[in-house]
Motif scaffolding. Structure first.
Motif, PDB file in Angstrom:
ATOM      1  N   HIS A  60      39.306  45.467  19.075  1.00 17.52           N
ATOM      2  CA  HIS A  60      40.364  44.829  19.851  1.00 17.52           C
ATOM      3  C   HIS A  60      40.386  45.211  21.326  1.00 17.52           C
ATOM      4  O   HIS A  60      41.288  44.824  22.047  1.00 17.52           O
ATOM      5  CB  HIS A  60      41.732  45.157  19.233  1.00 17.52           C
ATOM      6  CG  HIS A  60      41.799  44.811  17.793  1.00 17.52           C
ATOM      7  ND1 HIS A  60      41.850  43.512  17.343  1.00 17.52           N
ATOM      8  CD2 HIS A  60      41.771  45.590  16.687  1.00 17.52           C
ATOM      9  CE1 HIS A  60      41.868  43.513  16.023  1.00 17.52           C
ATOM     10  NE2 HIS A  60      41.818  44.757  15.601  1.00 17.52           N
ATOM     11  N   ARG A  83      50.841  37.046  22.832  1.00 14.38           N
ATOM     12  CA  ARG A  83      50.441  37.320  21.441  1.00 14.38           C
ATOM     13  C   ARG A  83      50.939  38.683  20.960  1.00 14.38           C
ATOM     14  O   ARG A  83      50.557  39.141  19.897  1.00 14.38           O
ATOM     15  CB  ARG A  83      48.913  37.254  21.322  1.00 14.38           C
ATOM     16  CG  ARG A  83      48.373  35.831  21.476  1.00 14.38           C
ATOM     17  CD  ARG A  83      46.866  35.799  21.320  1.00 14.38           C
ATOM     18  NE  ARG A  83      46.435  36.521  20.126  1.00 14.38           N
ATOM     19  CZ  ARG A  83      45.212  37.056  19.967  1.00 14.38           C
ATOM     20  NH1 ARG A  83      44.322  36.963  20.935  1.00 14.38           N
ATOM     21  NH2 ARG A  83      44.899  37.694  18.866  1.00 14.38           N
ATOM     22  N   GLY A 141      45.341  46.290  17.559  1.00 10.90           N
ATOM     23  CA  GLY A 141      45.096  45.348  16.457  1.00 10.90           C
ATOM     24  C   GLY A 141      46.394  44.984  15.758  1.00 10.90           C
ATOM     25  O   GLY A 141      46.681  43.817  15.479  1.00 10.90           O
ATOM     26  N   ASN A 170      48.540  41.164  15.675  1.00  6.66           N
ATOM     27  CA  ASN A 170      48.687  40.401  14.425  1.00  6.66           C
ATOM     28  C   ASN A 170      50.114  39.956  14.180  1.00  6.66           C
ATOM     29  O   ASN A 170      51.006  40.697  14.169  1.00  6.66           O
ATOM     30  CB  ASN A 170      48.188  41.222  13.246  1.00  6.66           C
ATOM     31  CG  ASN A 170      46.680  41.091  13.156  1.00  6.66           C
ATOM     32  OD1 ASN A 170      46.164  40.008  13.413  1.00  6.66           O
ATOM     33  ND2 ASN A 170      45.995  42.166  12.855  1.00  6.66           N
TER      34      ASN A 170
END
Ligand code: C5P
Ligand code: ZN
Length: 470
Positions: free
Chosen positions: A361, A419, A466, A470
């Motif tokens: 990542h 994100r 990471g 998600n």
């Protein structure tokens, strides 16, 4: 006058009254453009309100710094730092801390904590340290009944701080920052307008402005001196004036529009990606009262000048410039800026040459002694997109900090924020797992870790990033 950021008004009033109840105040601020402008704003307001003020510019708030403050006691106003060490400030009983900051707050609570994060504002994009200091300064002056000169004139420095902390979103200030810029416009110290968003519009000779642009690559123009000159000549830009090369600001408004649109057309023709083309145009913030053609006229150039003092242990020079010194301090700052520029381009080259190592990542690179620890973050941010360094993966750069361990700087591009990426929290947590300390903002954060812990640090950070994405 209505408060420009109502959500923070009550806190600002309480903190202002506490400050005005003191006879003297020590202002402790961060050693970057945002920190220096924050300090200048705070000191100016407190002095106008009749308080005796001392200033300390620091890189961070470590145990030793807090111990020093505890030894002196009194009232301490922290600007552009403090929130990350709130837990430690909460524990001290030996001085009264007042914090006006915008970094991600640590757990802990003190009576006077002014921070956009506390009221649901985005401290990474909507309000910088200087803006927070400005709200407080304006409230101090209001409570003290000082309205000459117009307190809103301090908004010019607040804009420099926000621009210096790269808070612009799609090229312009938003939210509370925009409200503060509007106050500056109303007070006649700021002019904003759509313009070419390339660094150096006030001071760089035109061909160099285009040639040395690193934000966007336009084949045949950027990185190509002859190409840049040819492009300008084809547009009948008068390049050889009596005063030497003209700057962008020297061109008339009409010519500027013509050249800018030709540049955009050329970028489209040469297949520059649309989001990079958009980045060529943005809002420029001009400090109306500064001399045209100087490093102080454009907010982003002003901010770079300040960083060039602070990152080389000469913060007092930058602070003096913010406070109005246009003689010795400005000369010295300009010398430091030339040196800073050389170091940055050498640093970008060195990172691009070394290349990064990718994990799941993130990508990381170790600069060792090649890049000064104080500028490795600036260099890492500018290196995104250079050589083989992917623009869309967070970059983590290490540099040796003699006797203190390893300096870590992480930078990422705006879209990852949507994100869920938050480098500030990720670095704070990952650094803690190896016995270091870190923090910062969603898209720009830093840490210091013990020598030799780079590998476990990268793993811990990779895992956290990471999880965030998600
Ligand atoms: O040092 P660097 O430029 O990489 O820092 C990026 C941001 O992270 C700055 O706003 C800095 O104040 C913050 N930071 C932090 N704690 C650290 C190191 C940096 O909050 N230990
Ligand atoms: Zn800041």
């Amino acid at each position: 006058m209505d408060p420009p950021v109502p959500a923070l008004h009550d806190r600002a009033v309480a903190a202002a009254d506490r400050l005005l109840a003191a006879e003297s105040v020590r202002v402790v601020s961060h050693d970057d453009a945002d920190g220096l402008t924050s300090a200048a704003i705070a000191v100016t307001a407190l002095e106008r309100a009749g308080l005796a003020v001392e200033v300390d510019i620091k890189h961070g708030l470590d145990e030793a710094a807090i111990d020093d403050l505890a030894a002196t006691g009194g009232t301490v106003l922290f600007t552009d730092l403090g929130s990350g060490g709130l837990d430690r400030l909460a524990d001290t009983g030996s001085f009264t801390p007042i914090v006006a900051d915008h970094h991600e707050p640590a757990d802990g609570s003190i009576e006077h904590h002014l921070n956009p994060h506390c009221v649901g504002l985005d401290g990474g994009r909507e309000l910088a340290g200087a803006g927070t200091a400005y709200l407080l300064a304006r409230t101090v002056l209001d409570r003290a009944g000082v309205d000459e000169p117009d307190p809103r004139e301090l908004a010019a420095l607040a804009v420099v701080g926000a621009v210096g902390d790269r808070q612009t979103v799609d090229g312009e200030l938003v939210g509370a920052n925009a409200a503060i810029a509007a106050e500056g416009e109303a007070a006649g110290v700021i002019e904003s307008g759509t313009d070419l968003a390339i660094y150096g519009t006030q001071t760089r000779p035109l061909p160099k402005l285009l040639e040395y642009t690193t934000d966007v690559r336009i084949p045949g123009i950027t990185g190509n001196r002859r190409g840049a000159i040819g492009f300008l000549e084809d547009l009948d830009v008068e390049l050889r004036t009596e005063a030497g090369w003209p700057t962008w600001a020297d061109l008339g408004a009409e010519k500027r529009t013509q050249v800018a649109s030709a540049l955009l057309t050329r970028a489209v023709e040469r297949g520059v990606p649309p989001e990079r083309i958009d980045a060529l145009v943005g809002t420029s913030y001009i400090l109306s009262r500064e001399e045209p053609g100087t490093q102080l006229r454009d907010a982003s150039e002003f901010a770079t000048l300040l960083n060039a003092t602070a990152r080389y242990e000469e913060s007092e020079v930058g602070l003096a410039v913010c406070r109005g010194d246009r003689d010795g301090a400005l000369d010295r700052a300009e010398t430091l800026l030339r040196n800073h520029r050389r170091n940055i381009s050498a640093g970008i080259e060195s990172l691009a040459e070394t290349g990064t190592t990718e994990t799941d990542h993130l990508q990381w690179v170790h600069a060792g002694e090649q890049i000064r620890a104080t500028i490795v973050g600036i260099v890492a941010g500018m290196a995104l997109g250079e050589g083989d360094i992917d623009r869309h993966t967070p970059i983590v750069a290490f540099a040796n900090k003699p006797d203190e361990g390893i300096k870590v700087s992480a930078r990422a591009n705006g879209r990852l924020g949507d994100r869920g990426l938050n480098l500030g929290t990720a670095l704070r947590e990952a650094a803690a797992t190896v016995g270091g300390e870190g923090g910062g903002h969603a898209m720009a954060a830093g840490a210091t870790i013990p020598e030799g812990t780079e590998e476990p640090f990268v793993s811990a950070l990779d895992e956290r990033i990471g999880a965030q994405l998600n």
